[in-house]
Design a protein around this motif. Sequence first.
Motif, short mmCIF file in Angstrom:
data_model
loop_
_atom_site.label_atom_id
_atom_site.label_comp_id
_atom_site.label_asym_id
_atom_site.label_seq_id
_atom_site.Cartn_x
_atom_site.Cartn_y
_atom_site.Cartn_z
N ALA A 29 0.84 -1.20 0.00
CA ALA A 29 0.00 0.00 0.00
C ALA A 29 0.87 1.25 0.00
N PHE A 30 1.97 1.19 0.75
CA PHE A 30 2.91 2.31 0.78
C PHE A 30 3.48 2.57 -0.62
N GLY B 250 1.09 4.22 -2.96
CA GLY B 250 1.06 5.67 -2.76
C GLY B 250 2.11 6.37 -3.61
N PHE B 251 3.32 5.81 -3.64
CA PHE B 251 4.40 6.41 -4.45
C PHE B 251 4.08 6.36 -5.94
N LEU C 194 1.17 6.23 -7.35
CA LEU C 194 0.09 7.17 -7.67
C LEU C 194 0.60 8.60 -7.70
N TYR C 195 1.45 8.94 -6.73
CA TYR C 195 1.94 10.32 -6.70
C TYR C 195 2.82 10.61 -7.92
N ALA D 172 0.55 11.18 -10.77
CA ALA D 172 -0.09 12.49 -10.69
C ALA D 172 0.85 13.57 -11.19
N TYR E 25 1.13 13.41 -14.86
CA TYR E 25 -0.09 14.00 -15.43
C TYR E 25 0.03 15.52 -15.43
N LEU F 296 -0.71 22.32 -4.95
CA LEU F 296 0.38 21.36 -5.12
C LEU F 296 1.26 21.33 -3.88
N SER G 62 -0.57 19.51 -1.17
CA SER G 62 -0.60 18.05 -1.34
C SER G 62 0.78 17.46 -1.09
N ALA G 63 1.84 18.18 -1.48
CA ALA G 63 3.19 17.67 -1.19
C ALA G 63 3.41 17.57 0.31
N PHE H 164 1.45 14.62 1.62
CA PHE H 164 2.12 13.37 1.23
C PHE H 164 3.31 13.10 2.16
N VAL I 197 4.10 9.98 4.62
CA VAL I 197 5.31 9.15 4.58
C VAL I 197 5.95 9.09 5.96
N VAL J 175 4.02 6.73 8.19
CA VAL J 175 4.28 5.32 7.92
C VAL J 175 5.60 4.89 8.52
N LEU J 176 6.61 5.77 8.42
CA LEU J 176 7.95 5.37 8.85
C LEU J 176 8.11 5.39 10.36
N ILE K 154 -1.06 5.99 5.23
CA ILE K 154 -1.07 5.63 3.81
C ILE K 154 -2.27 6.27 3.12
N MET L 204 -1.53 9.74 2.29
CA MET L 204 -0.72 9.85 1.07
C MET L 204 -1.61 9.78 -0.17
N VAL L 205 -2.54 8.81 -0.15
CA VAL L 205 -3.41 8.63 -1.31
C VAL L 205 -4.30 9.86 -1.51
N VAL M 38 -2.48 12.54 -3.21
CA VAL M 38 -2.45 12.27 -4.65
C VAL M 38 -3.74 12.77 -5.30
N THR N 271 -3.67 16.42 -5.79
CA THR N 271 -2.82 16.79 -6.92
C THR N 271 -3.57 16.63 -8.23
N PHE N 272 -4.22 15.47 -8.39
CA PHE N 272 -4.96 15.23 -9.63
C PHE N 272 -6.04 16.30 -9.83
#
Lengths: 485, 100
Positions: free
Chosen positions: A167-168, A171-172, A174-175, A178, A181, B8, B11-12, B15, B19, B22-23, B35, B38-39, B42, B45-46
């Motif tokens: 899943a992690f 995420g990468f 997808l980013y 993006a 895109y 942007l 969203s950065a 994100f 991260v 998660v870590l 996670i 993070m999604v 994304v 951003t879209f």
Amino acid sequence: MNLTPLVEAGWINALMPELLLCVGGMLLILIDAFAPKSRSVLSAIAVIILVATVWVERAIPGGLFFGGTYQISEITQLFDMTFLLAAILATLFAGDYLQREGIDGGEFYALLMWGTVGLMMMAKGLDLLIVILGLELVSICIFVLVGYHRRLVIANEASLKYFLMGAFATGFILYGTALFYGATQSTNLTAMAQWFATNDAAANPMLTVAFVLLMAGLGFKLALAPFHGWAPDVYQGAPSPVAGWLSVAPKAATLIALARIFYAMSPALPHVQWMKMVTALSVLSMIVGNAVAIVQRDLKRMLAYSGIAHVGYMMIAMITLRDDSVAAIAIYTIVYALMNIGAFGVVSLLSKNQNDPQTLDDIAGLFWRRPFQGFAMTICMFSLSGLPPTAGFMSKFYIFKNAIESGHTAIALTGIITSIVSVYYYLRVVYFMFMKDATEATPGTDSGVFATGAMAISILGIIGIGLFPGPLFRIAGQAASEIFR
Amino acid sequence: MIPTHYFLILSAVLFSIGVCGVLTRKNGITIFMSIELMVNAVNLTFLAYARQFHQLHGLIFVFFVMAIAAAEAAVGLAIFISLFHHKETIDVDEANLMHW
């Protein structure tokens, strides 16, 4: 936006293999639910469905579908065959294995089939959206398949690790998508290729960030060093037939998707440093995989590290990026499916408490106790280490030949040296099978009809392609030129 | 109209927070929430790009990403429940049977 031209006439023919697998999977679950007594024939039905899909696959016409986002050509058919071969071998080994472990069920084969559908989408998608949907479909199936042995703590731990890492990584990916895109204004690979041909990618630093994110995410899925941390744990915890399938099929699909992405970027590649990163990943994978495999005593962990090294070899072909290299990847993945699932299959026959590691001691004297299993393992090990006259030698030779011809001598040399190192730990397995004596406690079971059949397919395939490589190389060579149209 | 690069940057940042989560986190559910963050970064951003380009393409991508995240959550939570059955905890550091 006009939706009508997105669905062409004849789409249902084009999607026939995928539809057949989807419906087949549902059918297996229903049979399991309404006729639980027929569990023992589920694997046979699954094999029949998969073989029927192979037959359908050969008949479908090529072309572009769904508004140019779904390509069906000889190369996608060749990769579909690889996925189906991997699924058939895994099903054959799993049939006996699941019954022995008492976890037989229709959903196992269904997940394997739906995962195969995801792989087919990845191989055929000309839009990053399709590729990512396929990738997620197969990932979610793998999460469940890895943890399929629910009662085992180790299987649960493996599926937890793969889930969090996967899943992690998603995420990468997808980013990265993006950001691509944002730069190219499209996720369609054809449109992206046009953008890269007419614009200067080096002027946009955002694209380098996007590329790094995408490569990191796909590197996780491919188990490339330094993103390989999950692979040994997941392979050790997963049911052995699943581990074999998981080590081959998703890698093949990711590689063909990556080849498409690289090709779309190819006008920009001489101006940016991206390929140097890919080279570094490849070299690191070959060195780390082969070096760490030497110290492993657990067979599945050793095969996991060997898998990391093999992805390193396959990435060599990716760096050169021409028709020949796609053919080389296609051949390598077919051969890898035969030899790696075969090896995992023999490990799956060492039935004992699955929480314990299956170490080299467990195969001591295997050749003298169960000659056919020992023989199959020997052939697989010879092929994995790349000794002639096996198929492993031909496929490796083709990759290194391509690399040298296109001027990447140093990296080809790294590959050759590391594969010489790898001979040590592969032949150590053979040494244990022939030279060591088994003890009373050494585990093992006689293989059933299905497992014997799967081992026979592996042996015949490896030796057949090794001795008569001509036809496969000709098919792959013709098909490879179509990927870039 | 708010400039695209504001979105942007946001969203950065989201994100990066994801991260880091998660870590550094140990609780399985918290990691999964990171996670999801993070999604969602994304998705933002879209959407920002889709607004800038006046395209439907990016918007549609977001729907698919949400569906993917939901499907992943369904399987993931089942895995966590199974972990809890075995270990009475969802601390991922407790999942330490295998190591080289």
